[in-house]
Design a protein around this motif. Sequence first.
Motif, mmCIF file in Angstrom:
data_model
loop_
_atom_site.group_PDB
_atom_site.id
_atom_site.type_symbol
_atom_site.label_atom_id
_atom_site.label_comp_id
_atom_site.label_asym_id
_atom_site.label_seq_id
_atom_site.Cartn_x
_atom_site.Cartn_y
_atom_site.Cartn_z
ATOM 1 N N THR A 5 0.649 -1.159 -0.272
ATOM 2 C CA THR A 5 -0.152 -0.137 -0.102
ATOM 3 C C THR A 5 0.449 1.107 -0.131
ATOM 4 O O THR A 5 0.396 2.252 -0.487
ATOM 5 C CB THR A 5 -0.917 0.465 1.371
ATOM 6 N N THR A 6 2.416 1.215 0.646
ATOM 7 C CA THR A 6 3.303 2.316 0.119
ATOM 8 C C THR A 6 4.573 2.125 -0.106
ATOM 9 O O THR A 6 4.788 0.966 0.264
ATOM 10 C CB THR A 6 3.148 2.430 2.025
ATOM 11 N N THR A 7 4.990 2.564 -0.745
ATOM 12 C CA THR A 7 6.184 2.448 -1.169
ATOM 13 C C THR A 7 7.731 3.025 -0.830
ATOM 14 O O THR A 7 7.587 3.745 0.615
ATOM 15 C CB THR A 7 6.845 2.402 -2.842
ATOM 16 N N ASN A 8 8.548 2.397 -0.282
ATOM 17 C CA ASN A 8 9.843 2.587 0.515
ATOM 18 C C ASN A 8 10.549 2.877 -0.348
ATOM 19 O O ASN A 8 11.492 1.288 -0.643
ATOM 20 C CB ASN A 8 9.718 1.988 1.457
ATOM 21 N N ARG A 17 1.781 11.220 -3.103
ATOM 22 C CA ARG A 17 1.441 10.574 -3.526
ATOM 23 C C ARG A 17 0.073 10.278 -3.570
ATOM 24 O O ARG A 17 -1.065 10.771 -2.851
ATOM 25 C CB ARG A 17 1.467 9.356 -1.537
ATOM 26 N N ASP A 22 2.289 6.365 -6.826
ATOM 27 C CA ASP A 22 3.109 7.085 -6.044
ATOM 28 C C ASP A 22 4.245 7.467 -7.261
ATOM 29 O O ASP A 22 5.121 6.206 -8.153
ATOM 30 C CB ASP A 22 3.843 6.016 -5.017
ATOM 31 N N THR A 37 0.895 1.195 -6.526
ATOM 32 C CA THR A 37 0.508 0.336 -4.876
ATOM 33 C C THR A 37 -0.686 -0.407 -5.311
ATOM 34 O O THR A 37 -1.049 -0.430 -6.711
ATOM 35 C CB THR A 37 0.421 1.294 -4.606
ATOM 36 N N ARG A 39 -3.529 -0.024 -3.500
ATOM 37 C CA ARG A 39 -4.102 1.103 -2.818
ATOM 38 C C ARG A 39 -5.804 0.903 -3.979
ATOM 39 O O ARG A 39 -5.173 0.673 -4.636
ATOM 40 C CB ARG A 39 -3.657 2.070 -2.596
#
Length: 311
Positions: A5-8, A17, A22, A37, A39
């Motif tokens: 759900t979130t890239t790093n 975002r 993203d 993502t 999401r």
Amino acid sequence: MTALTTTNLPGLKLLSRGKVRDIYATSSPDHLLFVATDRISAYDVILRNGVPDKGKILTKISLFWFEKLKHIIPTHFVTANVDEMPEEVKQYREQLEGRTMLVKKATVIPLEAIVRGYITGSAWSEYKKSGTVHGIPLPEGLVESQKLPEPLFTPSTKAEQGSHDENISPAQAAQLIGQKLYDEISTAALRLYKEASEYALTRGLILADTKFEFGLISTPSGDKLILIDELLTPDSSRYWPANEYKPGGTQPSFDKQYLRDWLVKSGFRKGLENGPEGKEGEGWSMTEDVVEGTRKRYEEALELLTGESKA
């Protein structure tokens, strides 16, 4: 299976975002990194949990359509192969493989270019009240989900995240971006829709409506219009199974309608974007069966459109 759900990507500069994507800067001043993502959003609500592999499925569908429709208008797509991306991107292969595209940087045109071939959704709501769609008069006596005499270009404003896009008339859209650019966009959008919907029908799918986004890139001969963002995915389009099509009501679908219906049944209404009544601020989370049902519909759309299964 876990949803991303979130890239790093700490070595890269995050530019934004969105509801699904993203977007990162790269060492190339002319290119951006688009990461899809897992999401998912509906009614401008981003659900707290995602749909595993959804980003990979969306990317595959977009890549399929970019290739199939590239003769109509150039796109922002450069490569989906991590090996062909700038050096600093390659270290994040594990996160990015299958869900990222290197794209040309463009000036985004502040217009959602919606094309409708069938009357449904917000178009149906407006027609019931006033006999119009985006201010365009339509014949009397149409029923919900009926095929329109001709596909309609029905633009909306492109709202900031958290705000709602607003349906506007073609005249308002032309005023917003200029008549010449409006004509170029509406012509391209209608042609894209017509070719895509004809192909989809051969695969047993009705493309009821879809949303395109356009941008401008600088060239030695002046600004050039290109297609940007995703293309003809279940996030930006309504796909219906052709063999179950019955005008006069809502249709089963391979898009987010399943999720929208669940949200409404769960008590969602305008004003409750941040969570259920009494739990405002907690956000909305899908139940496991809704996650699985949504994933299944996206996988089926991929397989029907491209012949490819799974992400």
